[in-house]
Design a protein around this motif. Structure first.
Motif, PDB file in Angstrom:
ATOM      1  N   UNK A  24       0.835  -1.198   0.000  1.00 34.09           N
ATOM      2  CA  UNK A  24       0.000   0.000   0.000  1.00 34.09           C
ATOM      3  C   UNK A  24       0.868   1.244   0.000  1.00 34.09           C
ATOM      4  N   UNK A  25       1.915   1.256   0.819  1.00 31.85           N
ATOM      5  CA  UNK A  25       2.816   2.409   0.867  1.00 31.85           C
ATOM      6  C   UNK A  25       3.512   2.633  -0.476  1.00 31.85           C
ATOM      7  N   UNK A  26       3.942   1.567  -1.121  1.00 33.55           N
ATOM      8  CA  UNK A  26       4.631   1.728  -2.402  1.00 33.55           C
ATOM      9  C   UNK A  26       3.669   2.236  -3.486  1.00 33.55           C
ATOM     10  N   UNK A  27       2.415   1.793  -3.439  1.00 39.20           N
ATOM     11  CA  UNK A  27       1.427   2.289  -4.404  1.00 39.20           C
ATOM     12  C   UNK A  27       1.145   3.759  -4.145  1.00 39.20           C
ATOM     13  N   UNK A  31       1.444   6.929  -6.891  1.00 42.00           N
ATOM     14  CA  UNK A  31       0.206   7.497  -7.435  1.00 42.00           C
ATOM     15  C   UNK A  31      -0.438   8.453  -6.441  1.00 42.00           C
ATOM     16  N   UNK A  32      -0.942   9.541  -6.946  1.00 42.14           N
ATOM     17  CA  UNK A  32      -1.647  10.511  -6.109  1.00 42.14           C
ATOM     18  C   UNK A  32      -3.126  10.441  -6.428  1.00 42.14           C
TER      19      UNK A  32
END
Length: 200
Positions: A24-27, A31-32
């Motif tokens: 989740x953190x890497x996504x 992406x914003x």
């Protein structure tokens, strides 16, 4: 034995949750999240619709504020049955219909008889949403490859006048062995501000 199985299961669940959190953190890092777009309005879908003020022939949008002559208004409305067709009222020829050729605001005006009984030739209507400028050319066939090419004649041959009458330019064309002359009538208008209507 039960404690060992319970601890092993807890360790597996803990490692899975840590792995999921890192995904989740890497996504989120890549992406914003953007805000939701506003309501879809008729003006966003068909930006050409609205009221326009005809500009004096040969003038630009910047000149419109300094002109003291009488101006007339043009209104463009959507056909109630065919969403690809608009009605242009307020031109000297009467009410004219045009058909959408390129979204968002390039229309073809077919040769037709207006509600005032005048026969008009084929033409082109282009609206630029950024500059709020409406350009109409009557008297030249619609150019499928480059509809805006007809307005190059207006810029090259425009004559400044003091009334809101259209500019008429004689255009010469050559095709292999045939030459022709035609009169093209140009209208230039600026869109008047109005309230947005939500599509339902």
């Amino acid at each position: 034995m039960k404690n060992t199985i319970f601890l092993a299961l807890a360790a597996i669940l803990f490692s899975a949750s840590v792995n999921a959190q890192s995904t989740v953190d890497s996504i989120e890092a890549k992406y914003k999240l953007l805000p939701m777009p506003g309501a879809l309005t008729v003006e966003k879908t068909f930006p050409v619709l609205g009221n326009y003020q005809l500009q004096p022939a040969g003038s630009t949008a910047a000149d419109a504020s300094t002109t003291t002559s009488a101006t007339s208004n043009v209104t463009i409305t959507l056909d109630s049955v065919n969403k690809g067709m608009i009605w242009i009222s307020g031109l000297s020829q009467g009410t004219v219909k045009a058909y959408l050729k390129k979204a968002p605001a390039t229309y073809r005006i077919l040769a037709q008889k207006t509600d005032a009984g005048k026969q008009i030739p084929e033409g082109t209507l282009i609206f630029d949403p950024e500059t709020r400028a409406l350009n109409i050319a009557l008297g030249s066939a619609y150019n499928e490859a480059n509809p805006a090419a007809i307005f190059a004649n207006l810029n090259a041959n425009a004559v400044s006048t003091v009334d809101a009458a259209p500019v008429t330019v004689k255009v010469k064309t050559k095709k292999s062995a045939e030459k022709s002359k035609s009169k093209v009538t140009y209208y230039t208008a600026t869109k008047v501000e109005q309230n947005a209507t939500t599509i339902q």
